[in-house]
Design an enzyme around this catalytic site. Structure first.
Site, short mmCIF file in Angstrom:
data_model
loop_
_atom_site.label_atom_id
_atom_site.label_comp_id
_atom_site.label_asym_id
_atom_site.label_seq_id
_atom_site.Cartn_x
_atom_site.Cartn_y
_atom_site.Cartn_z
N GLU A 13 1.36 1.41 5.13
CA GLU A 13 0.07 0.75 5.34
C GLU A 13 0.27 -0.76 5.21
OE1 GLU A 13 -2.85 2.49 2.72
OE2 GLU A 13 -2.52 4.48 3.53
N HIS A 73 -7.73 3.42 5.57
CA HIS A 73 -7.78 3.71 4.12
C HIS A 73 -9.11 3.26 3.51
CE1 HIS A 73 -5.08 4.36 0.33
NE2 HIS A 73 -6.33 4.72 0.10
N ARG A 78 -2.85 10.52 0.20
CA ARG A 78 -1.85 9.48 0.39
C ARG A 78 -1.01 9.84 1.61
NH1 ARG A 78 -4.51 6.82 -2.34
NH2 ARG A 78 -3.99 5.60 -4.20
C1 GLV Z 1 -7.70 5.12 -3.21
O1 GLV Z 1 -6.95 5.52 -2.36
C2 GLV Z 1 -7.51 5.35 -4.61
O2 GLV Z 1 -6.53 5.99 -5.02
O3 GLV Z 1 -8.36 4.89 -5.37
#
Ligand code: GLV
Ligand code: GLV
Length: 326
Positions: free
Chosen positions: A265, A284, A236
């Site tokens: 984001e 991401h 993250r």
């Molecule tokens: C993606 O970032 C998730 O946490 O599934």
């Protein structure tokens, strides 16, 4: 009962929901882009069940808009978008989707290491822009993964999947986690936090975002890393103090970074990260494979289905909310 799904999940799962539970009234966000907060709050009003994406904040405000909500199933392994205390207070069950995205995320972690160390992005750009004049002994030199020390922060499923791959690449692996690890394979060692920062050629983050991991990588920790080291983040964004990272990259205190996640984001248009040559930025996409997104949607649905069948959802985040029937 009404099930709200806040993102465009694989149509095979929608099909399965319709055929398994034709009694459910389904509302699915099928427009382009992410559902707006306003729309989400409006849809919450009569929702009994929700499958949410990591882009949806499930907090007191949302719960106040959702008087009928019984369960929210996050289609993500991370659940920092959930306010667990608020969910507990409202007695709303919550689940996530662990396991199914482990391999895809580990693969992307390796890809980022290769992209940064072998300078793949600028090498390909050069070719596309007609700057490749032929093979030269000193052309496009990067560094190899083989023989490097990979520092892994955290030792969950994704971390372990990265370790396996790193060993296959001939890397030495050091791990920082608070748990005491036993029976580690050859070339894998548990180390202190300081040792990890000081001895890693590559530091890769595999921890969830919590108050304890917020800005775990900051001015102080970056200053302990080697100036030749690179940072990889597929966890993250806010685990890293992005301002401190930008400063370290600018001043040569860190050699590079491979980032799939950001503090904000999508990445703000004025982010200086775009201007740095020694970073690779991805939108991401750790779990973004057809196989994994299907499995995530299925798992999110199976958690809901268990609840509908009176069974304990397998990925319950607040097990104390489940009346223990044993
Ligand atoms: C993606 O970032 C998730 O946490 O599934
Ligand atoms: C965290 O959930 C992990 O899978 O590493």
């Amino acid at each position: 009962m009404k099930l709200v799904i806040t993102g465009r999940v694989d149509p095979r799962v929608i099909q399965e929901i319709r055929s398994r539970r034709p009694d459910l009234s389904l509302k699915v966000w099928n427009e382009s882009g992410i559902i707006s907060r306003e729309q989400l709050l409006a849809w919450s009003k009569d929702a009994d069940l929700m499958i949410t994406m990591l882009t949806e904040r499930v907090d007191t405000e949302l719960l106040e808009h959702a008087p009928h909500l019984k369960m929210v199933s996050n289609m993500a392994v991370g659940f920092d978008n959930f306010d667990l205390a608020a969910l507990e207070k409202s007695h709303v069950l919550a689940t996530n989707t662990p396991d199914v995205l482990t391999e895809a995320t580990a693969e992307l972690t390796m890809a980022l290491m290769l992209l940064v160390l072998r300078r793949l992005r600028s090498a390909e750009d050069a070719l596309r822009q007609y700057h490749w004049t032929g093979w030269e002994p000193d052309g496009f030199l990067g560094f190899e993964l083989y023989g490097k020390t990979l520092g892994i922060v955290g030792f969950g499923r994704i971390a372990r999947a990265v370790v396996k791959r790193a060993l296959a690449f001939g890397m030495r692996v050091i791990i920082f986690t608070r748990r005491s690890l036993k029976d580690l394979p050859e070339n894998v060692q548990q180390v202190s936090w300081e040792q990890l920062l000081e001895s890693s050629d590559i530091v890769s983050l595999h921890v969830p975002l919590t108050p304890q991991t917020l800005h775990l990588i900051n001015h102080e920790t970056l200053s302990r890393m080697r100036p030749t080291a690179i940072l990889i983040n597929t966890s993250r964004g806010a685990v890293v103090d992005e301002k401190a990272l930008i400063a370290a990259l600018r001043t040569g205190k860190l050699a590079g970074a491979g980032l799939d996640v950001f503090e904000t984001e999508p990445l703000p248009s004025d982010s200086s990260l775009r201007e740095l040559p020694n970073v690779t930025l991805l939108p991401h996409i750790g779990s973004a494979t057809v196989e994994t997104r299907l499995a995530m949607a299925e798992r999110a649905w199976h958690n809901i289905l268990a609840y509908l069948n009176g069974q304990k959802p397998p990925d319950l985040l607040l097990p104390k909310l489940w009346p223990d029937k044993t």
